[in-house]
Scaffold this motif. Sequence first.
Motif, short mmCIF file in Angstrom:
data_model
loop_
_atom_site.label_atom_id
_atom_site.label_comp_id
_atom_site.label_asym_id
_atom_site.label_seq_id
_atom_site.Cartn_x
_atom_site.Cartn_y
_atom_site.Cartn_z
N LEU A 36 0.83 -1.20 0.00
CA LEU A 36 0.00 0.00 0.00
C LEU A 36 0.87 1.24 0.00
O LEU A 36 1.79 1.36 0.80
N LEU A 83 -7.33 0.92 -3.18
CA LEU A 83 -8.11 0.66 -1.97
C LEU A 83 -8.66 2.01 -1.53
O LEU A 83 -7.89 2.95 -1.32
N LEU A 114 -14.77 0.00 4.11
CA LEU A 114 -14.28 -0.23 2.76
C LEU A 114 -15.28 0.33 1.76
O LEU A 114 -16.47 -0.01 1.81
N LEU A 147 -12.30 -1.87 -3.35
CA LEU A 147 -11.04 -2.58 -3.49
C LEU A 147 -11.04 -3.08 -4.92
O LEU A 147 -11.84 -3.94 -5.29
N GLN A 164 -11.86 -9.75 -2.72
CA GLN A 164 -13.07 -8.96 -2.45
C GLN A 164 -13.72 -9.43 -1.15
O GLN A 164 -14.18 -8.63 -0.35
N GLY A 197 -11.86 -8.03 1.66
CA GLY A 197 -11.63 -6.59 1.54
C GLY A 197 -11.87 -5.76 2.80
O GLY A 197 -11.04 -4.95 3.18
N ALA A 228 -9.02 -3.68 4.86
CA ALA A 228 -9.08 -2.24 5.10
C ALA A 228 -8.88 -1.94 6.58
O ALA A 228 -8.14 -1.03 6.95
#
Length: 182
Positions: free
Chosen positions: A54, A89, A111, A114, A128, A131, A135
């Motif tokens: 990230l 994200l 979230l 994503l 997914q 996700g 997060a």
Amino acid sequence: MQRRHLLFLCALPVFAACASRMPSYTVTAAQLQAALAARFPRRQPVAGLAELELQAPRLRLLPEENRVGAELALQASGALLPRSYPGVLDVDFGLRYEAADRSLRATAVRLNVLRIDGLPPRAAAVLQGLGAGLAGQALGEVVLHHLRDKDLALADGLGMQPGPVTVTPQGLRIDFVPRTTP
């Protein structure tokens, strides 16, 4: 004598307004962005299946929701992926003050998106499904700002402590409230 009395009566509403206004401390959007950027890039493992790298988030203030939004560019890679995949994200989060270390922290991460471009459908479905948890792991309880002794000096002197945190168009406002005694 009447002049002083009249002057006092005219000044009274001004004094009352000042006295009723609680002191506050503001953290600007630029300060938030710089503090958060210093904690990235960050690697986030995904259930032993992959890893997300990230990048520093781009923040957006959401005063109407009293939340902060963040969009992070990412790269997904790992043993189960044939190559690295770019993506995004997008989350938003609330804020809380932690008295133990005088920090503002991200909390209640939601979230929004994503997206990982070009990821095989099966891997995309797995990510997914994970996700929201990703997060929360990536940004939940991340320290956004530390208050220093000098930031709290006036409030301490007035017997006050940090209270509610409000997102404004300019940044975050921490209002001070009377200190509670245990």
